[in-house]
Scaffold this active site. Sequence first.
Site, PDB file in Angstrom:
ATOM      1  N   GLU A  81       0.833  -1.216   0.000  1.00  0.00           N
ATOM      2  CA  GLU A  81       0.000   0.000   0.000  1.00  0.00           C
ATOM      3  C   GLU A  81       0.862   1.258   0.000  1.00  0.00           C
ATOM      4  O   GLU A  81       2.091   1.193   0.159  1.00  0.00           O
ATOM      5  CB  GLU A  81      -0.912   0.005   1.228  1.00  0.00           C
ATOM      6  CG  GLU A  81      -0.139  -0.033   2.544  1.00  0.00           C
ATOM      7  CD  GLU A  81      -0.816   0.708   3.687  1.00  0.00           C
ATOM      8  OE1 GLU A  81      -1.228   1.877   3.481  1.00  0.00           O
ATOM      9  OE2 GLU A  81      -0.902   0.152   4.791  1.00  0.00           O
TER      10      GLU A  81
ATOM     11  N   LYS B 183      -3.010  -2.060  15.695  1.00  0.00           N
ATOM     12  CA  LYS B 183      -2.181  -1.225  16.556  1.00  0.00           C
ATOM     13  C   LYS B 183      -2.915  -0.919  17.862  1.00  0.00           C
ATOM     14  O   LYS B 183      -4.131  -0.745  17.871  1.00  0.00           O
ATOM     15  CB  LYS B 183      -1.891   0.062  15.803  1.00  0.00           C
ATOM     16  CG  LYS B 183      -0.771   0.843  16.372  1.00  0.00           C
ATOM     17  CD  LYS B 183      -0.397   1.975  15.457  1.00  0.00           C
ATOM     18  CE  LYS B 183       0.892   1.654  14.764  1.00  0.00           C
ATOM     19  NZ  LYS B 183       1.204   2.536  13.691  1.00  0.00           N
TER      20      LYS B 183
END
Length: 302
Positions: A22, A156
Amino acid sequence: MTLEENLKRIPDLSDKPAVALETTVLTHGMPYPQNVECALKCEEEIRRAGGEPYTIGIIKGEIKIGLTKDEIEELGKNMQAIKVSRRDIGYCVSKGLNGSTTVAATMILAKLANIRVFSTGGIGGVHRGYNDTMDVSADLEEFSKTDVNVICAGPKAILDIPRTLEYLETKGIPVIGYQTKKMPLFYTRTSDYDLEISASDAKELASIIYAQSLLGLNQGSLIVNPVPEKFSLDANKMEGYIQEALRQMEEQKITGKAVTPFLLAKLCELTKGVSLETNMALIENNAYVGGLLAKELLQLRK
Ligand code: PSU
Ligand code: MN
């Protein structure tokens, strides 16, 4: 070039060990020049594992499956690209803008080229404070729409982890631990969250993914690969920095698509670059495993 011409030129990579990368992490996730360094290293790691890297982005409105080194450099240096998720692709293309693709948008574009494996660092998830903000990344939803398999280092810890896991379960997304039975949390190798599915090597991983695809379920899997031991950070210490970053976010009234980039930049600043080093190491490691997986998947399909 019109979008029709652009789409016609998109290659069919179904018989290649292709791995997508990405670009939002390049433009909105890391500072220059480490971002460019890391993006190029990821490509190298995929090749080292026997795969073929394709960094995905939008340059002046053109969808690119496999950016050149110069294009990566340009996107990463000037950082003027807009952050493109599912909803933004049409806008970016029609206006002829530069766009960096999130996990969701990269999955969509990878799918156009029949790429099945995609390596990244962290995915978006359910944010803390969800009850008030309803902030859930479009990344999560994408897994139930697009059958691309994403390797990350776990959600995360800036996110609401239990709710993120529940969301994935509700949507029927396999979460597969790579050489682990505990959920890794990006900066840290492990956590108290058990994983029900795990694979001990790339071959086993490929066989699970292949079975899921034969069933025609038309969805992606999430592969979670722990950060290398040497770079794993202390979860308690990170939690302090995360609390501080969230506090500043609230104070500055940051909302919408700016939330994740703000938190990533804040953490990098608060940890004086330590988190950045970890971030780079884990993405590169995921790129390598992506290469291994793409190779194994191709074997199964032959
Ligand atoms: N999480 C990270 N690093 C990142 C991102 C997420 O640890 O770089 C980026 C990815 O591109 C992801 C996007 O797809 O942020 C999610 O943004 P949002 O939360 O606005 O959906
Ligand atoms: Mn959001």
